[in-house]
Design an enzyme around this catalytic site. Sequence first.
Site: not given
Ligand SMILES: O=C(O)[C@H](O)[C@H](O)COP(=O)(O)O
Length: 310
Positions: A27, A29
Site C-alpha cells: 500500500d 498512503d
Molecule cells: O480516499 C482514498 O482514496 C484513500 O484514502 C487513499 O487514496 C488510499 O490510498 P492507499 O492507502 O491505498 O495508497
Amino acid sequence: MSSPKYLTGDKAAINEFIDKFDTFLFDCDGVLWSGDHVFDGVIDTIQMLHEKGKRTVFVTNNSTKSRQDYLKKLTALNIPATVEDVFGSAYSSAIYISRVLKQASQPKPKVFVIGEAGIETELASENVDFLGGTDPALRRDITPEDFKALADGTGLDPDVGLVLCGLDFHINYLKLSTAFAYLRTGATFMATNTDSTLPMNHSFFPGAGSVSSIPLANMVGGGKMPVACGKPSQAMMDAVEGKFQLDRARTCMVGDRLETDIKFGIDGRLGGTLAVLTGVMKKHDFEKEDAVTRPAFYVDKVSDLGVATD
Ligand SMILES: O=C(O)[C@H](O)[C@H](O)COP(=O)(O)O
C-alpha cells in the site's frame, strides 16, 4: 483468529518473515509516505528487498493518479520502481470496465466520472469513453437551469450507462446531482474505492468513499453499494495475480488499513499480511476483542524490516 506476530526489533523473526515471500504488495498512503513526505528508511528497505531478489508491487486505492503519475511520485521520492510495478484503483477500475463489463459494446458505452485525472487517464488507456471528471464546466454552483435539465433529462448524455466515482478534490452539489441523475436512469454504479479517509501530512482528510460513493449510495437507497475495484475487492486481487503471475502463498500484503489492505490480503488467501502503524491503523484496532480482521504480522514502521541486512 490467531494473534498477530510483532516483528519490530526481532532480527531472526524478520529474516524468517522475509524468506517466506517472493512478492510484497505495498500500500502507499500511510505505509510508504504521508502526502509527499516519505517515511524514514523506506527507500533502503525497498532496495534491501530487491537485493534479496524480492519483487515489490505498489497497490494503491488512490484513484487521483494514474500508473505513470505514481511512477513520477515514486521516482521523485527515490523509491526504486517501474511503471509495471504500480497497480492503482483507477487502473483496476478501467480494466474491469473495459475487459469484464466490455462497456464499449454496451448500448450506453459512456462513463460519467466523479474524480480526478488519474481515472480519466486510465479510462483513456482502455479506450473507454467518459465525461465529467476534471471538466471545468462542472466546477461551479448548480443553477435553476441545471435542476430543470437534470430533472427532465435534457441535461444528461443519453449514451452514459455507467457512473464511476472516486476521490474528487473538487466535489460539489452539481457533480453529485448529475451522477445521481444518471443512476436514476439505471446506470451501473461503480467506485474506484470506498476508503473513508485519506491519510495526508500525518493527518486524515475526507476519502473517496466519504466524498462520492457513500453519499451516492445513500441517495440511491435500498442498501445498494457500488461495485468497488480497489482494495479489498477481489476483482483487483485477481487482476494483480493475473498481471504479475503471483504465487499467492508466497505473496504478502503490506498495509496501514485493516478494512482495505489487510482484508484484501486475507480474502485473497495470500501467504501473509503485514500491518504497519504509520497510517490509519492503530494496534488496538486489531487487538480488541471484536476485531473483524487481524494481520498475521505487524511492525511499527516499514523500515523496521531493514534490520534484515545487518
Ligand atoms: O480516499 C482514498 O482514496 C484513500 O484514502 C487513499 O487514496 C488510499 O490510498 P492507499 O492507502 O491505498 O495508497
